[in-house]
Motif scaffolding. Structure first.
Motif, short mmCIF file in Angstrom:
data_model
loop_
_atom_site.label_atom_id
_atom_site.label_comp_id
_atom_site.label_asym_id
_atom_site.label_seq_id
_atom_site.Cartn_x
_atom_site.Cartn_y
_atom_site.Cartn_z
N THR A 150 5.54 11.90 6.49
CA THR A 150 5.01 10.80 5.71
C THR A 150 4.98 9.51 6.49
OG1 THR A 150 7.21 10.34 4.82
CG2 THR A 150 5.80 11.83 3.56
N GLU A 151 5.60 9.44 7.66
CA GLU A 151 5.54 8.22 8.42
C GLU A 151 4.14 7.97 8.94
OE1 GLU A 151 7.78 6.00 8.84
OE2 GLU A 151 9.41 7.03 7.86
N THR A 152 3.38 9.04 9.17
CA THR A 152 2.04 8.87 9.73
C THR A 152 0.94 9.34 8.80
OG1 THR A 152 2.21 11.02 10.81
CG2 THR A 152 2.89 9.10 12.09
N ALA A 153 1.27 10.01 7.76
CA ALA A 153 0.24 10.54 6.86
C ALA A 153 0.28 9.78 5.56
CB ALA A 153 0.47 12.03 6.61
N GLY A 154 -0.80 9.00 5.27
CA GLY A 154 -0.83 8.22 4.05
C GLY A 154 -0.71 9.06 2.81
N GLU A 155 -1.24 10.29 2.86
CA GLU A 155 -1.20 11.13 1.67
C GLU A 155 0.24 11.40 1.22
OE1 GLU A 155 -3.47 14.66 1.99
OE2 GLU A 155 -5.34 13.64 2.44
N GLY A 156 1.15 11.55 2.16
CA GLY A 156 2.53 11.83 1.80
C GLY A 156 3.16 10.74 0.98
N PRO A 259 -9.05 5.97 3.26
CA PRO A 259 -8.03 5.12 3.87
C PRO A 259 -8.35 4.81 5.32
CG PRO A 259 -7.06 7.05 2.79
CD PRO A 259 -8.53 7.29 2.92
N GLY A 260 -7.89 3.65 5.77
CA GLY A 260 -8.03 3.26 7.16
C GLY A 260 -6.80 2.52 7.63
N GLY A 261 -6.27 2.87 8.77
CA GLY A 261 -5.11 2.18 9.30
C GLY A 261 -3.80 2.85 8.92
N GLU A 262 -2.74 2.38 9.56
CA GLU A 262 -1.40 2.91 9.35
C GLU A 262 -0.83 2.43 8.01
OE1 GLU A 262 1.19 4.73 11.67
OE2 GLU A 262 -0.82 5.55 11.50
N PRO A 263 0.19 3.11 7.49
CA PRO A 263 0.92 2.58 6.33
C PRO A 263 1.53 1.22 6.63
CG PRO A 263 1.48 4.88 6.69
CD PRO A 263 0.69 4.44 7.89
N VAL A 264 1.64 0.39 5.61
CA VAL A 264 2.25 -0.94 5.73
C VAL A 264 3.46 -0.99 4.80
CG1 VAL A 264 1.94 -3.42 5.40
CG2 VAL A 264 0.05 -2.03 6.26
N HIS A 265 4.64 -1.18 5.38
CA HIS A 265 5.85 -1.32 4.57
C HIS A 265 6.13 -2.80 4.38
CE1 HIS A 265 7.25 2.91 4.46
NE2 HIS A 265 6.49 3.00 5.54
N THR A 266 5.81 -3.32 3.19
CA THR A 266 6.03 -4.72 2.90
C THR A 266 7.52 -5.04 2.94
OG1 THR A 266 4.21 -4.42 1.33
CG2 THR A 266 5.25 -6.58 1.39
N PHE A 267 8.32 -4.15 2.37
CA PHE A 267 9.78 -4.23 2.44
C PHE A 267 10.22 -3.44 3.68
CE2 PHE A 267 11.19 -5.40 -2.09
CZ PHE A 267 10.02 -6.14 -2.33
N SER A 280 11.19 -1.20 -3.79
CA SER A 280 10.51 -1.20 -2.50
C SER A 280 9.01 -1.14 -2.74
CB SER A 280 10.96 0.00 -1.64
OG SER A 280 10.41 -0.10 -0.33
N HIS A 281 8.26 -1.73 -1.81
CA HIS A 281 6.81 -1.84 -1.95
C HIS A 281 6.16 -1.46 -0.62
CE1 HIS A 281 2.93 -4.03 -1.74
NE2 HIS A 281 2.90 -3.95 -3.05
N MET A 282 5.08 -0.70 -0.67
CA MET A 282 4.37 -0.32 0.55
C MET A 282 2.93 0.07 0.25
SD MET A 282 3.76 3.20 0.71
CE MET A 282 3.77 3.45 2.47
N LEU A 283 2.09 0.03 1.31
CA LEU A 283 0.70 0.47 1.23
C LEU A 283 0.56 1.76 2.04
CD1 LEU A 283 0.60 -2.67 0.70
CD2 LEU A 283 -1.71 -2.61 1.64
N PRO A 284 0.12 2.87 1.44
CA PRO A 284 -0.10 4.09 2.22
C PRO A 284 -1.09 3.91 3.37
CG PRO A 284 -0.08 4.59 -0.12
CD PRO A 284 -0.09 3.09 0.01
#
Length: 466
Positions: A150-156, A259-267, A280-284
């Motif tokens: 899940t670190e690299t796959a937004g679907e996870g 989707p485009g780009g890597e996941p973004v972990h706001t927290f 916790s908040h993040m963008l896949p």
């Protein structure tokens, strides 16, 4: 044993001469490189490229893609092939660094390249890795996530997190702007597990914010929650990888999401894996494109290549006070902000903690999500002044400082109520057609303007309280 991959970022600068003109033009590449194996110099490793290609005055493609062959010892080369758009034409940048033991520094930092269109040569140039300004960010960008995880796959990241414990809230939401009409769209899907263990329920809403006129919305649910392995699915309403669909009241919607780009972990990244914080908040994916239709009453939005993003929240409930911003700055650049005062005893006495992530030119600033919230030993925290119709965030990290001012006009703001797992109420005031002014400065002996963005009706923002 779980295998790991490699992710890193690289910037290269140089010049190019196109065959249809005499003079040279400045070129800049901001790339994200992803390999499914750990890079080892004696091996040949193939990697995927995404990023931004700019040729001054001719091209600025933030969605360039390609491949990379990294073989410094076995084949003594590092080859790049990148497909990008120049004035509506599809070009391929093909080049390689020829690694030489006799001149290791220059051979690893100089990239001669040729430009092709349909196999025909249309230009050439040379790129260089800027050691003085680029080496430290390059080294700091290296990550070794679990390959295929899940670190690299937004679907996870869309899979449900709730593990059956009472007192939890989980959210899937999507915000986007229709480029044709300027209208904003907000899809909110939520699961609440009450603290009294009475059974988790699913609910949510859909809202449309016309460019000129009041927002319209409808709620759906609550219904008993039945967990779906791919995302949110309840009573015919879906938020799954690549698809958003449903019907409620006079609203019906069917959207595809690219989707485009890597996941973004706001927290902090660890807070998504280990839910020790209140939330916790993040963008896949940093940025998404949407196609499809949203019908409401007698009106209809036909979306084509609309820009926005989906996000995820997992925690114990809503904050005491909060502000949120998602701003697409163009060219693939994104700004995400969450500023909040926690409900937890002790933390509720602190000023708003700010989590700010600026994705610009293929890099994320500040490098660590904790930096804006806690500073260094409590010093240098970013500040937030939360209110309506205007709120702001400002702060400094390293040699850069930023100020963000968000305006949510009352006529373009929708108020909706939330219920926490313990039954306590909260109210959010959301606008998907907000305005924002963002000023980024850098220290060069004195503060100098590095970039400024003015968003009129395209910022996605929210302020909430009790």
């Amino acid at each position: 044993m779980t295998s790991r991959g490699t992710v890193f970022q690289e910037t290269m600068l140089g010049r190019a001469r196109l065959s249809d003109e005499e003079r040279e033009r400045a070129v800049r590449l901001d790339l994200v490189v992803r390999a499914d194996a750990v890079l080892l110099p004696h091996r040949t490793t193939r990697a995927r490229l995404t990023g931004r290609v700019r040729i001054a005055g001719r091209a600025d493609d933030a969605e360039a893609v390609g491949e990379m062959e990294i073989s410094p010892l076995a084949r003594r080369r590092i080859r790049y092939r990148i497909t990008f758009t120049l004035e509506g034409r599809s070009l391929v940048l093909d080049g390689w660094k020829s690694v030489s033991p006799a001149r290791p520094l220059s051979s690893l930092t100089v990239l001669p390249f040729t430009l092709y269109e349909d196999g025909e040569r249309v230009g050439e140039g040379t790129l260089r890795f800027p050691l003085t300004t680029g080496l430290l960010p390059f080294l700091a960008s290296f990550r070794f996530p679990r390959a295929g995880g899940t670190e690299t796959a937004g679907e996870g990241h869309l899979a449900p997190r709730w593990d059956g414990q009472p007192g939890r809230t989980e959210v899937w939401y999507t915000t986007l702007t229709d480029p044709a009409t300027g209208s904003g769209v907000w899809l909110h899907h939520e699961v609440v597990a009450p603290t009294d263990d009475s059974g988790a329920y699913a609910h949510g809403w859909v809202a449309v914010f016309p460019k000129d006129g009041p927002a319209e919305h409808v709620r759906f649910g609550p219904v008993p929650w039945t967990q779906h392995p791919q995302g949110y699915a309840a009573e015919g309403i879906d938020a799954r990888p690549g698809r958003l669909a449903g019907a409620a009241g006079t609203f019906t919607w069917s959207l595809t999401e690219k989707p485009g780009g890597e996941p973004v972990h706001t927290f902090p990244r660890w807070s998504w894996r280990r839910p020790w914080l209140p939330a916790s908040h993040m963008l896949p994916a940093a940025r998404c494109h949407y196609d499809g239709t949203v019908r409401y009453g007698d009106d209809e939005l036909r979306l084509q290549d609309a820009v926005g993003a989906s996000a995820r929240i997992y925690g114990h409930g809503n904050a005491r006070r909060w502000a949120w911003l998602h701003a697409d700055l163009g060219g693939g650049d994104i700004l995400e902000i969450v500023a909040a005062v926690s409900m937890r005893r002790g933390l509720d006495r602190l000023p708003p903690l700010v989590f700010l992530r600026l994705l610009r030119n293929g890099r994320t600033w500040p490098r660590r999500a904790e930096r804006t919230a806690v500073g260094w030993a409590g010093l240098g925290r970013f500040r937030a002044d939360i209110g309506l119709p205007e709120w702001s965030v400002s702060g400094r990290a390293g040699r850069r400082r930023i100020r963000v001012t968000v305006t949510q006009p009352p006529e373009r703001t929708l108020a909706l109520d939330y219920t926490d797992p313990d039954g306590s109420p909260a109210v959010c005031r959301n606008s998907e057609t907000a305005d924002a002014v963002i000023s980024l400065e850098r220290w060069w002996g004195r503060w100098r303007q590095e970039a400024t963005w003015h968003l009129s009706g395209t910022a996605h923002a929210e302020v909430g309280d009790r």
